[in-house]
Design a protein around this motif. Sequence first.
Motif, PDB file in Angstrom:
ATOM      1  N   ASN A 171       0.211   9.639  11.486  1.00 25.71           N
ATOM      2  CA  ASN A 171       0.527   8.419  12.484  1.00 25.71           C
ATOM      3  C   ASN A 171      -0.135   7.166  12.268  1.00 25.71           C
ATOM      4  OD1 ASN A 171       1.745   9.986  14.150  1.00 25.71           O
ATOM      5  ND2 ASN A 171      -0.012  10.951  15.028  1.00 25.71           N
ATOM      6  N   ASN A 172       1.042   6.947  10.674  1.00 28.17           N
ATOM      7  CA  ASN A 172       0.317   5.690   9.334  1.00 28.17           C
ATOM      8  C   ASN A 172      -1.288   5.160  10.235  1.00 28.17           C
ATOM      9  OD1 ASN A 172       2.864   5.541   9.231  1.00 28.17           O
ATOM     10  ND2 ASN A 172       3.945   4.188  11.459  1.00 28.17           N
ATOM     11  N   LYS A 173      -2.460   5.651  10.576  1.00 35.10           N
ATOM     12  CA  LYS A 173      -3.477   5.330  10.178  1.00 35.10           C
ATOM     13  C   LYS A 173      -4.192   5.985   8.716  1.00 35.10           C
ATOM     14  CE  LYS A 173      -7.635   5.575  12.642  1.00 35.10           C
ATOM     15  NZ  LYS A 173      -8.771   6.485  13.338  1.00 35.10           N
ATOM     16  N   VAL A 226       0.660  -1.138   0.167  1.00 38.35           N
ATOM     17  CA  VAL A 226      -0.093  -0.183   0.089  1.00 38.35           C
ATOM     18  C   VAL A 226       1.227   1.346  -0.410  1.00 38.35           C
ATOM     19  CG1 VAL A 226      -1.693   1.005   0.997  1.00 38.35           C
ATOM     20  CG2 VAL A 226      -0.896  -1.417   1.476  1.00 38.35           C
ATOM     21  N   ILE A 227       0.236   2.284  -1.392  1.00 40.62           N
ATOM     22  CA  ILE A 227       1.472   3.482  -0.705  1.00 40.62           C
ATOM     23  C   ILE A 227       0.634   4.617  -0.077  1.00 40.62           C
ATOM     24  CG2 ILE A 227       2.529   4.772  -2.796  1.00 40.62           C
ATOM     25  CD1 ILE A 227       3.135   2.460  -4.313  1.00 40.62           C
ATOM     26  N   ALA A 228       0.828   5.497   0.624  1.00 41.10           N
ATOM     27  CA  ALA A 228       0.389   6.392   1.748  1.00 41.10           C
ATOM     28  C   ALA A 228       1.654   7.390   1.185  1.00 41.10           C
ATOM     29  CB  ALA A 228       0.220   5.924   2.881  1.00 41.10           C
ATOM     30  N   ILE A 229       0.121   7.808   2.121  1.00 40.81           N
ATOM     31  CA  ILE A 229       1.140   9.519   1.763  1.00 40.81           C
ATOM     32  C   ILE A 229       0.997  10.480   3.434  1.00 40.81           C
ATOM     33  CG2 ILE A 229      -0.376  11.051   0.870  1.00 40.81           C
ATOM     34  CD1 ILE A 229       2.719  12.614  -0.694  1.00 40.81           C
ATOM     35  N   ASP A 230       2.011  10.882   3.974  1.00 41.24           N
ATOM     36  CA  ASP A 230       1.423  11.759   5.186  1.00 41.24           C
ATOM     37  C   ASP A 230       0.267  13.185   4.303  1.00 41.24           C
ATOM     38  OD1 ASP A 230       2.244  13.840   7.359  1.00 41.24           O
ATOM     39  OD2 ASP A 230       2.108  12.220   8.110  1.00 41.24           O
ATOM     40  N   GLN A 231      -0.375  12.976   6.072  1.00 37.08           N
ATOM     41  CA  GLN A 231      -1.765  14.155   5.659  1.00 37.08           C
ATOM     42  C   GLN A 231      -0.943  15.214   5.522  1.00 37.08           C
ATOM     43  OE1 GLN A 231      -4.173  15.166   8.858  1.00 37.08           O
ATOM     44  NE2 GLN A 231      -2.435  14.719  10.130  1.00 37.08           N
ATOM     45  N   ARG A 232       0.236  15.447   5.783  1.00 31.84           N
ATOM     46  CA  ARG A 232       1.187  17.512   5.458  1.00 31.84           C
ATOM     47  C   ARG A 232       2.060  17.287   4.646  1.00 31.84           C
ATOM     48  NH1 ARG A 232       1.349  15.080  10.416  1.00 31.84           N
ATOM     49  NH2 ARG A 232       3.152  14.067  10.466  1.00 31.84           N
ATOM     50  N   GLU A 233       1.939  16.199   3.676  1.00 30.38           N
ATOM     51  CA  GLU A 233       2.334  16.493   2.252  1.00 30.38           C
ATOM     52  C   GLU A 233       1.907  17.660   1.548  1.00 30.38           C
ATOM     53  OE1 GLU A 233       5.405  14.813   1.347  1.00 30.38           O
ATOM     54  OE2 GLU A 233       5.747  13.881   3.574  1.00 30.38           O
ATOM     55  N   SER A 234       3.226  18.176   0.709  1.00 26.26           N
ATOM     56  CA  SER A 234       2.235  18.977   0.019  1.00 26.26           C
ATOM     57  C   SER A 234       1.231  18.684  -1.136  1.00 26.26           C
ATOM     58  CB  SER A 234       3.410  19.902  -1.310  1.00 26.26           C
ATOM     59  OG  SER A 234       4.257  19.504  -1.633  1.00 26.26           O
TER      60      SER A 234
END
Length: 162
Positions: free
Chosen positions: A143-145, A114-122
């Motif tokens: 936080n990985n959720k 699963v490819i994910a991105i942190d909510q704070r990324e631009s």
Amino acid sequence: MNTTNTSGSCAKDIMSSTLLTAYEGWTISRLADFFINRKISAAPVIASDHELVGVVSISDVFKFNNLTEGDKSNALRNHYRDSCGQEINEEVLRSWVKDADKNCTVHQIMTHEVIAIDQRESIKSVAQLLLEQHLHRVFVTDNNKVIGVITAMDVLAALAPH
């Protein structure tokens, strides 16, 4: 990705927090109905304990439906072995192959990575990830959720002049 957003919009601002999920134990037939009824083309996959374990798309369903009878037989044999810890009777296996989409599960066709991105990324970082990985969507985490999803269309809408 490590580029956090310091000004302007970030991933959380353009994500959809409405997240429809599929369970890894669903049959492929049930998954196909889920996609059709919800008018979606992919979903994150969760285990019975609600842990994120993969992602599955309508393409995975199409690929499965186009497998040869021998490949479907192998998938069913492996599923039975994993579930029951023993080998399946070949006569039973042959009868199950006729309805493989009702006897195989999402776990067998999903992508485990699963490819994910942190909510704070631009948003630029999101666009870059979608391009580099040839993705149609990316999950957003805190936080990985998993807290949401961003599609390529969401990025285009955010970047397009209003």
